[in-house]
Design a protein around this motif. Structure first.
Motif, PDB file in Angstrom:
ATOM      1  N   VAL A  45       0.841  -1.213   0.000  1.00  0.00           N
ATOM      2  CA  VAL A  45       0.000   0.000   0.000  1.00  0.00           C
ATOM      3  C   VAL A  45       0.869   1.254   0.000  1.00  0.00           C
ATOM      4  CG1 VAL A  45      -1.615   1.339   1.401  1.00  0.00           C
ATOM      5  CG2 VAL A  45      -2.017  -1.090   1.028  1.00  0.00           C
ATOM      6  N   VAL A  46       1.918   1.268   0.814  1.00  0.00           N
ATOM      7  CA  VAL A  46       2.797   2.438   0.869  1.00  0.00           C
ATOM      8  C   VAL A  46       3.566   2.584  -0.437  1.00  0.00           C
ATOM      9  CG1 VAL A  46       4.805   3.440   2.027  1.00  0.00           C
ATOM     10  CG2 VAL A  46       2.970   2.436   3.377  1.00  0.00           C
ATOM     11  N   ALA A  47       4.074   1.479  -0.980  1.00  0.00           N
ATOM     12  CA  ALA A  47       4.832   1.555  -2.237  1.00  0.00           C
ATOM     13  C   ALA A  47       3.947   2.012  -3.386  1.00  0.00           C
ATOM     14  CB  ALA A  47       5.452   0.202  -2.554  1.00  0.00           C
ATOM     15  N   TRP A  48       2.661   1.667  -3.331  1.00  0.00           N
ATOM     16  CA  TRP A  48       1.757   2.049  -4.399  1.00  0.00           C
ATOM     17  C   TRP A  48       1.520   3.560  -4.421  1.00  0.00           C
ATOM     18  CZ3 TRP A  48      -4.137   1.793  -4.614  1.00  0.00           C
ATOM     19  CH2 TRP A  48      -4.582   1.866  -5.932  1.00  0.00           C
ATOM     20  N   GLN A  49       1.771   4.228  -3.324  1.00  0.00           N
ATOM     21  CA  GLN A  49       1.551   5.671  -3.243  1.00  0.00           C
ATOM     22  C   GLN A  49       2.660   6.471  -3.916  1.00  0.00           C
ATOM     23  OE1 GLN A  49      -1.372   6.721  -2.096  1.00  0.00           O
ATOM     24  NE2 GLN A  49      -1.837   4.568  -1.706  1.00  0.00           N
ATOM     25  N   THR A  50       3.707   5.792  -4.404  1.00  0.00           N
ATOM     26  CA  THR A  50       4.802   6.495  -5.071  1.00  0.00           C
ATOM     27  C   THR A  50       4.611   6.411  -6.583  1.00  0.00           C
ATOM     28  OG1 THR A  50       6.192   4.541  -5.189  1.00  0.00           O
ATOM     29  CG2 THR A  50       6.355   5.870  -3.188  1.00  0.00           C
ATOM     30  N   VAL A  51       5.267   7.324  -7.289  1.00  0.00           N
ATOM     31  CA  VAL A  51       5.185   7.323  -8.748  1.00  0.00           C
ATOM     32  C   VAL A  51       5.821   6.050  -9.327  1.00  0.00           C
ATOM     33  CG1 VAL A  51       5.908   8.525 -10.846  1.00  0.00           C
ATOM     34  CG2 VAL A  51       5.056   9.824  -8.889  1.00  0.00           C
ATOM     35  N   PRO A  52       7.046   5.676  -8.909  1.00  0.00           N
ATOM     36  CA  PRO A  52       7.596   4.431  -9.444  1.00  0.00           C
ATOM     37  C   PRO A  52       6.761   3.204  -9.055  1.00  0.00           C
ATOM     38  CG  PRO A  52       9.338   5.719  -8.424  1.00  0.00           C
ATOM     39  CD  PRO A  52       8.039   6.377  -8.098  1.00  0.00           C
ATOM     40  N   GLY A  53       6.154   3.244  -7.891  1.00  0.00           N
ATOM     41  CA  GLY A  53       5.296   2.138  -7.470  1.00  0.00           C
ATOM     42  C   GLY A  53       4.087   1.997  -8.367  1.00  0.00           C
ATOM     43  N   GLN A  55       3.907   3.050 -11.456  1.00  0.00           N
ATOM     44  CA  GLN A  55       4.401   2.602 -12.756  1.00  0.00           C
ATOM     45  C   GLN A  55       4.639   1.095 -12.748  1.00  0.00           C
ATOM     46  OE1 GLN A  55       7.872   5.023 -13.288  1.00  0.00           O
ATOM     47  NE2 GLN A  55       6.743   6.702 -14.245  1.00  0.00           N
ATOM     48  N   PHE A  56       5.184   0.584 -11.646  1.00  0.00           N
ATOM     49  CA  PHE A  56       5.418  -0.853 -11.548  1.00  0.00           C
ATOM     50  C   PHE A  56       4.106  -1.629 -11.568  1.00  0.00           C
ATOM     51  CE2 PHE A  56       5.653  -4.670  -8.926  1.00  0.00           C
ATOM     52  CZ  PHE A  56       6.588  -5.396  -9.649  1.00  0.00           C
ATOM     53  N   PHE A  57       3.112  -1.161 -10.825  1.00  0.00           N
ATOM     54  CA  PHE A  57       1.835  -1.865 -10.796  1.00  0.00           C
ATOM     55  C   PHE A  57       1.125  -1.786 -12.148  1.00  0.00           C
ATOM     56  CE2 PHE A  57       2.342  -1.235  -6.153  1.00  0.00           C
ATOM     57  CZ  PHE A  57       2.321  -2.578  -5.797  1.00  0.00           C
ATOM     58  N   ASP A  58       1.265  -0.655 -12.845  1.00  0.00           N
ATOM     59  CA  ASP A  58       0.710  -0.563 -14.197  1.00  0.00           C
ATOM     60  C   ASP A  58       1.414  -1.545 -15.137  1.00  0.00           C
ATOM     61  OD1 ASP A  58      -1.103   1.369 -13.435  1.00  0.00           O
ATOM     62  OD2 ASP A  58       0.135   3.062 -14.132  1.00  0.00           O
ATOM     63  N   PHE A  59       2.741  -1.628 -15.012  1.00  0.00           N
ATOM     64  CA  PHE A  59       3.503  -2.567 -15.820  1.00  0.00           C
ATOM     65  C   PHE A  59       3.078  -4.002 -15.527  1.00  0.00           C
ATOM     66  CE2 PHE A  59       7.175  -5.431 -16.123  1.00  0.00           C
ATOM     67  CZ  PHE A  59       7.427  -5.331 -17.478  1.00  0.00           C
ATOM     68  N   ALA A  60       2.883  -4.319 -14.255  1.00  0.00           N
ATOM     69  CA  ALA A  60       2.453  -5.664 -13.881  1.00  0.00           C
ATOM     70  C   ALA A  60       1.072  -5.973 -14.457  1.00  0.00           C
ATOM     71  CB  ALA A  60       2.453  -5.816 -12.359  1.00  0.00           C
ATOM     72  N   LYS A  61       0.178  -4.983 -14.426  1.00  0.00           N
ATOM     73  CA  LYS A  61      -1.164  -5.184 -14.974  1.00  0.00           C
ATOM     74  C   LYS A  61      -1.102  -5.412 -16.491  1.00  0.00           C
ATOM     75  CE  LYS A  61      -3.939  -1.952 -13.843  1.00  0.00           C
ATOM     76  NZ  LYS A  61      -4.874  -0.826 -13.726  1.00  0.00           N
ATOM     77  N   GLU A  62      -0.267  -4.637 -17.182  1.00  0.00           N
ATOM     78  CA  GLU A  62      -0.112  -4.814 -18.628  1.00  0.00           C
ATOM     79  C   GLU A  62       0.515  -6.167 -18.942  1.00  0.00           C
ATOM     80  OE1 GLU A  62       2.072  -1.500 -20.159  1.00  0.00           O
ATOM     81  OE2 GLU A  62       0.619  -0.039 -19.414  1.00  0.00           O
ATOM     82  N   SER A  63       1.431  -6.619 -18.093  1.00  0.00           N
ATOM     83  CA  SER A  63       2.059  -7.929 -18.301  1.00  0.00           C
ATOM     84  C   SER A  63       1.037  -9.045 -18.192  1.00  0.00           C
ATOM     85  CB  SER A  63       3.177  -8.144 -17.285  1.00  0.00           C
ATOM     86  OG  SER A  63       4.190  -7.190 -17.461  1.00  0.00           O
TER      87      SER A  63
END
Length: 117
Positions: A45-53, A55-63
């Motif tokens: 939850v905390v990592a998701w509040q960051t911009v790189p976080g 971006q990573f979750f968006d990348f994971a969703k696209e994957s």
């Protein structure tokens, strides 16, 4: 700078969850595992509040979406390919065994035995 602080906080939450697993060694296993899961969840939850976080979750969703587009082989195709690989392995093993025995015959029986004569 705020993103770095949030990432450090996320890492500390994860470490706290893992530490809780070991600190609760006298408790039931379900509580110990729950401590790790809570730490992991809080760090996500905390990592998701960051911009790189994000971006990573968006990348994971696209994957995941791209993996859904993959055309997986049918059972029949898988069994046929597996059989083909096994057959090739048997043929190659036989060929290498024959080559090894041929070289052994040439070196040992012809050359080494010839020198004894």
């Amino acid at each position: 700078m705020a993103d770095k602080i949030k990432f450090v906080l996320a890492l500390l939450l994860l470490v706290a969850g893992i530490a809780g697993f070991y600190l609760l060694s006298d408790q039931a296993m379900i509580l110990r595992v729950l401590a790790v899961l809570v730490g992991l969840g809080a760090s996500i939850v905390v990592a998701w509040q960051t911009v790189p976080g994000r971006q990573f979750f968006d990348f994971a969703k696209e994957s995941v979406n791209e993996a859904k587009k993959v055309v997986w082989p049918t059972r029949k195709e898988t069994l046929q390919m597996t059989g083909l690989v096994f057959a090739f392995a048997v043929v190659m093993a036989t060929f290498l065994w024959m080559a090894d025995k041929g070289i052994e015959w040439v070196l040992y029986d012809l050359i080494l035995q010839w020198r004894k004569v």
